[in-house]
Design a protein around this motif. Sequence first.
Motif, PDB file in Angstrom:
ATOM      1  N   THR A  38       6.512   6.446  -3.442  1.00  0.00           N
ATOM      2  CA  THR A  38       5.679   5.346  -2.977  1.00  0.00           C
ATOM      3  C   THR A  38       4.929   4.780  -4.173  1.00  0.00           C
ATOM      4  O   THR A  38       5.069   5.279  -5.296  1.00  0.00           O
ATOM      5  N   VAL A  39       4.152   3.700  -3.961  1.00  0.00           N
ATOM      6  CA  VAL A  39       3.337   3.163  -5.057  1.00  0.00           C
ATOM      7  C   VAL A  39       2.105   4.032  -5.246  1.00  0.00           C
ATOM      8  O   VAL A  39       1.601   4.616  -4.293  1.00  0.00           O
ATOM      9  N   LYS A  40       1.621   4.106  -6.498  1.00  0.00           N
ATOM     10  CA  LYS A  40       0.468   4.960  -6.804  1.00  0.00           C
ATOM     11  C   LYS A  40      -0.821   4.390  -6.221  1.00  0.00           C
ATOM     12  O   LYS A  40      -1.688   5.129  -5.790  1.00  0.00           O
ATOM     13  N   GLN A  41      -0.946   3.070  -6.257  1.00  0.00           N
ATOM     14  CA  GLN A  41      -2.155   2.402  -5.759  1.00  0.00           C
ATOM     15  C   GLN A  41      -1.722   1.101  -5.091  1.00  0.00           C
ATOM     16  O   GLN A  41      -0.610   0.653  -5.305  1.00  0.00           O
ATOM     17  N   ASN A  63       8.742   4.354   0.524  1.00  0.00           N
ATOM     18  CA  ASN A  63       7.689   4.326   1.546  1.00  0.00           C
ATOM     19  C   ASN A  63       6.524   3.448   1.124  1.00  0.00           C
ATOM     20  O   ASN A  63       5.854   3.751   0.136  1.00  0.00           O
ATOM     21  N   VAL A  64       6.312   2.361   1.844  1.00  0.00           N
ATOM     22  CA  VAL A  64       5.141   1.516   1.610  1.00  0.00           C
ATOM     23  C   VAL A  64       4.799   0.779   2.900  1.00  0.00           C
ATOM     24  O   VAL A  64       5.666   0.553   3.755  1.00  0.00           O
ATOM     25  N   VAL A 124       4.688   4.140  -9.770  1.00  0.00           N
ATOM     26  CA  VAL A 124       5.404   4.729  -8.635  1.00  0.00           C
ATOM     27  C   VAL A 124       5.225   6.239  -8.725  1.00  0.00           C
ATOM     28  O   VAL A 124       5.269   6.802  -9.820  1.00  0.00           O
ATOM     29  N   ARG A 166       0.820  -1.213   0.000  1.00  0.00           N
ATOM     30  CA  ARG A 166       0.000   0.000   0.000  1.00  0.00           C
ATOM     31  C   ARG A 166       0.857   1.268   0.000  1.00  0.00           C
ATOM     32  O   ARG A 166       1.926   1.297   0.612  1.00  0.00           O
ATOM     33  N   PRO A 167       0.357   2.336  -0.634  1.00  0.00           N
ATOM     34  CA  PRO A 167       1.052   3.629  -0.584  1.00  0.00           C
ATOM     35  C   PRO A 167       1.206   4.091   0.865  1.00  0.00           C
ATOM     36  O   PRO A 167       0.372   3.760   1.712  1.00  0.00           O
ATOM     37  N   VAL A 227      11.580   2.659  -4.501  1.00  0.00           N
ATOM     38  CA  VAL A 227      10.387   2.969  -3.708  1.00  0.00           C
ATOM     39  C   VAL A 227      10.814   3.044  -2.247  1.00  0.00           C
ATOM     40  O   VAL A 227      11.373   2.085  -1.711  1.00  0.00           O
ATOM     41  N   GLN A 280       7.143  11.819  -4.092  1.00  0.00           N
ATOM     42  CA  GLN A 280       6.531  12.530  -2.971  1.00  0.00           C
ATOM     43  C   GLN A 280       7.241  13.864  -2.778  1.00  0.00           C
ATOM     44  O   GLN A 280       8.223  14.158  -3.449  1.00  0.00           O
TER      45      GLN A 280
END
Length: 284
Positions: A277-280, A65-66, A94, A4-5, A63, A97
């Motif tokens: 972070t991941v987009k979704q 932050n997740v 991705v 998850r983001p 990446v 931020q």
Amino acid sequence: MTIRPAEADTGIMFKRTDRPGSPLIPADVFHVVDTNFSTTLGMDDITISTVEHLLSALAGMEVDNVIIEVDAPEVPIMDGSSAPFVFLIRGVGVVSQRQPRRFYKVKRKLNLSHNGTRLTVAPSNQLSINFTIEFNHPVIRRQDYSFTFNQSDYIKHISRARTFGFMRDVRYLQENNLALGGSLDNAVIMDDYCVLNEDGLRYPDEFVRHKILDFLGDVALVGRPILGAFSAHKSGHELNNTLFRQFLADPQAWQLVTPQAAAAQADTVQRRVARATVKQPAVA
Ligand SMILES: [Zn+2]
């Protein structure tokens, strides 16, 4: 498992959703509780195993932050490489931020050796790894690989390398109720003479490339990207972890730099400059 983001200062956290209160376990060197066969993270009595290939994929895709929700004590092994995780992360995308990334820039040489294994790190303006392995086995023998980090080379040359093992060890593990899901679908398996997987190897030197994949997963546990030149001879999760703890504990060993400062050095490979972070959510 769902990736998850997360907010820009979260880092990488595992969340055991099958346990009361869904406890969080930070993915850092101080929460490594076991390095036998795979890296296990833990806090109090809650653990999460086999994190290294997923962490390698996150490092490879830059990446930072997740939150990784898992409803079991183990991350899915997938095909034994990090390629399925890379595919998942690229699939959802991705996103950068607002906060800038800070890098640990190595300031002085550190050197560790133990029982014929060796790991050193020296100052450099980029992240590079030279790895050698030696196995008294006709398919492996001595393999040597040098990798300077950039995302597309990671995806192309490292992410598809699978973990490997020997039939005799698989038998031993399964007699002791371990690696029960271990099969030719999630590892390169050898008998005393050859590779047993029908399709053979993905790279002629897949073994040493997988060691670099594992190494990058262990690097992710440092908590920030590193600019340094690593050299490893038969190193594994335990020696990697010991060196990273020493590195973090020694304020003479590193300096925090912004990517702009790092990029001012002529030989620096362009790295992602903002935290990401991941987009979704990505589900495996
Ligand atoms: Zn591995």
